[in-house]
Motif scaffolding. Structure first.
Motif, PDB file in Angstrom:
ATOM      1  N   UNK A  58       0.861  -1.188   0.000  1.00 19.18           N
ATOM      2  CA  UNK A  58       0.000   0.000   0.000  1.00 19.18           C
ATOM      3  C   UNK A  58       0.900   1.241   0.000  1.00 19.18           C
ATOM      4  N   UNK A  59       0.301   2.387   0.287  1.00 19.48           N
ATOM      5  CA  UNK A  59       1.070   3.626   0.337  1.00 19.48           C
ATOM      6  C   UNK A  59       0.214   4.776  -0.147  1.00 19.48           C
ATOM      7  N   UNK A  60      -0.213   5.644   0.780  1.00 17.90           N
ATOM      8  CA  UNK A  60      -0.982   6.809   0.345  1.00 17.90           C
ATOM      9  C   UNK A  60      -0.511   8.048   1.112  1.00 17.90           C
ATOM     10  N   UNK A  61       0.687   7.955   1.696  1.00 16.39           N
ATOM     11  CA  UNK A  61       1.231   9.095   2.440  1.00 16.39           C
ATOM     12  C   UNK A  61       2.099   9.973   1.550  1.00 16.39           C
ATOM     13  N   UNK A  62       3.094  10.586   2.169  1.00 12.40           N
ATOM     14  CA  UNK A  62       3.980  11.516   1.463  1.00 12.40           C
ATOM     15  C   UNK A  62       4.675  10.825   0.274  1.00 12.40           C
ATOM     16  N   UNK A  63       4.763  11.560  -0.843  1.00 13.49           N
ATOM     17  CA  UNK A  63       5.449  11.004  -2.016  1.00 13.49           C
ATOM     18  C   UNK A  63       6.927  11.429  -1.963  1.00 13.49           C
TER      19      UNK A  63
END
Ligand code: NAD
Length: 518
Positions: free
Chosen positions: A29-34
């Motif tokens: 997953x991953x939906x935080x800071x890019x």
């Protein structure tokens, strides 16, 4: 993406068309800071990686906790078998992963591959360890009693790592932590996210094939905020932190304030001492490698050089020759010996150190300027500095020139008359990681490794300051943090010890003969 970069990323199945997920806890997953992964040699953006949001981080910690509850009951030799398979999977991708380290961190090819080899080596070590993490039986003073010291897994071990060893430091921790039965959660450096994604893909593939929850080896990519949240979490039993003294000081306080366990591997300010009887044909190349290898970005890099006055001119002239012949080049090219600094900020750190030296009237024997037009055009967008040798006016251990770790290729030199003087300079800084003495006189060796000798964690003789093997415990003293990782007895930090007194007699005597009968 350049063909140079896409070949390396393609070989490890890292998709670059869209943002790369940077959280793994059994699923990706991953939906935080890019975060951007930037190639230090060219300045090319390699990929964008999506880090952990606060919710994803908490969920990953929870998954780690659940995974620990499963994994602690898997017999240790079975855990060793999983590690053996991880070792095989890593070895099969050694060259590809080594190339990714060179591409993303900037170290040269042989060192990138060597870093993966270090992970392979410590995995081997942990396979053996999985059958040897023995407790003890202690003689009891009471009849019919026995005392056992029993090692059990700790819980969730978080690994916060630095940019300069983007694979091996995690490897040291994962191998021991896993053999010990913990779940390990990795928060890598935000500037080497692709290395951590590639490693986690390899490790998780093995876990999944064996029906082991993926969160046994979880990943949360992110910057300072993610690091802080991991460190503060009550559900993280131990924090193994590798990084700078400044951040380590904060991490240590936070973990201590919640009575967690902390292992600190912080900065080094390492010295080599060369005696008049040293074999210069060995010492000069070793100092050269120690000071310019990895462009001075190893925690064990040689930063201070103390030369006996009788050999100083000869030593320096040979060392300068080597510096003058050193050419910067693409780290992916196997012929290159000198790569870039990792970040633009590191170039600033180098420049400030040079300014500080100039302000103190130090003599600069090499370096101090940028390469300018001397760089191949393909590398001009990268972070390049000329390695420097400086001779400050005097050894002032209160000054930043000598006291602070400049994480760049800047070597400060001084001459001495007596070994005792050089040892005092070696010990007179806050850090205590690595140190090296060059001599053929056994009397010097005895002084150097004894109680009045070097106070560093690594005390070498006729071996440079950098390039440790995994067999001995690795780590440093004083502001380097007192942590020990890798070989030796380091595994004992990854378990909790229970002292278990067993009574198999028909009496219940108290210790020390205390009498308490009504
Ligand atoms: P750094 O201290 O900037 O970062 C290390 C890690 O800490 C990163 O993952 C970073 O994101 C995280 N972090 C930053 N602020 C944080 C906070 N407030 N709370 C929690 N986490 C935080 O170090 P760096 O620049 O990546 O690495 C270079 C340093 O690491 C040098 O000082 C070097 O000597 C040291 N190092 C030591 C060893 C050793 O074994 N002793 C090994 C490698 C590197």
């Amino acid at each position: 993406l350049s063909s140079r970069a896409s070949a390396v990323l393609g070989a490890l199945d890292i998709p670059t068309a869209q943002e790369v997920p940077g959280v793994y806890d059994g699923t990706w997953a991953g939906s935080g800071e890019v975060l951007e992964s930037v190639c230090p040699a060219t300045g090319e953006v390699l990929a964008r990686v999506q880090g952990a949001s606060p919710q994803e981080l908490q969920a990953a910690i929870e998954k780690s906790r659940e995974a620990y509850h499963f994994f602690r009951s898997v017999p240790a030799p079975r855990r060793g078998e999983i590690l053996r398979q991880i070792r095989e999977a890593l070895a099969a991708k050694r060259d590809e992963l080594g190339a990714l380290i060179s591409l993303e961190m900037g170290k040269i090819r042989t060192e990138g591959v060597g870093e993966v080899q270090e992970f392979v080596d410590i995995a081997d070590y942990a396979v053996g360890l999985s059958r040897m993490m023995n407790g003890r039986v202690v003689a009891s003073e009471r009849p019919g009693h026995s005392i056992l010291e029993v090692p059990n897994p700790l819980g969730v071990v978080a690994v916060l790592s630095a940019f300069n060893f983007p694979v091996a430091v995690y490897g040291w921790n994962l191998a021991l932590s896993m053999a010990a039965g913990n779940a390990t959660l990795w928060k890598p450096s935000p500037s080497t996210p692709l290395c951590s994604v590639a490693v986690t893909k390899i490790v998780s593939g093995v876990l999944e094939r064996n029906g082991i929850p993926g969160a046994v080896a979880g990943l949360v990519i992110g910057g300072k905020d993610v690091g802080e949240a991991v460190v503060e979490s009550e559900h993280v039993t131990m924090v193994s932190f590798t990084g700078s003294e400044n951040v380590g000081r904060q991490v240590g306080k936070v973990v201590q304030s919640r009575f967690g366990k902390v292992l600190l591997e912080l900065g080094g300010n390492n010295a080599s001492i060369v005696m008049p009887d040293a074999d210069l044909s060995l010492a000069v190349p070793a100092v050269f490698f120690g000071a310019v290898g990895t462009a001075g970005q190893r925690c064990t890099s040689t930063r201070r050089l103390f030369l006996h006055q009788d050999i100083a001119p000869a030593f320096l002239s040979r060392l300068q020759d080597m510096y003058n012949k050193l050419q910067p080049g693409d780290p992916l090219d196997p012929a290159t010996l000198y790569g870039p600094l990792h970040t633009r900020a590191a170039v600033g750190i180098y420049s400030s150190a040079i300014e500080r030296l100039r302000a103190g009237d130090a003599e600069l024997l090499c370096g101090g300027a940028s390469y300018g037009d001397d760089l191949p055009s393909a590398l001009r967008g990268g972070h390049w500095v000329r390695p420097a040798i400086a001779v400050p006016k005097k050894v002032d251990l209160e000054s930043d020139v000598w006291r602070t770790e400049t994480f760049a290729p800047v070597l400060c030199v001084a001459t001495f008359e007596r070994l005792e003087q050089a040892v005092a300079w070696n010990n007179g800084v806050p850090q205590g990681l690595s140190s090296s003495l060059w001599t053929r006189d056994i009397r010097n060796v005895g002084k150097w490794i004894g109680p009045a000798g070097s106070d560093a964690g690594i005390v070498n003789v006729n071996v440079g300051t950098s390039g440790a093997e995994i067999g001995a415990a690795f780590g440093g003293n004083k502001s380097t943090g007192w942590g020990r990782e890798s070989g030796g007895d380091a595994w004992k930090q990854y378990v909790r010890w229970s002292a278990c007194t067993l009574n198999f007699s028909d009496e219940a005597p108290l210790a020390q003969g205390v009498s308490f009968s009504a």
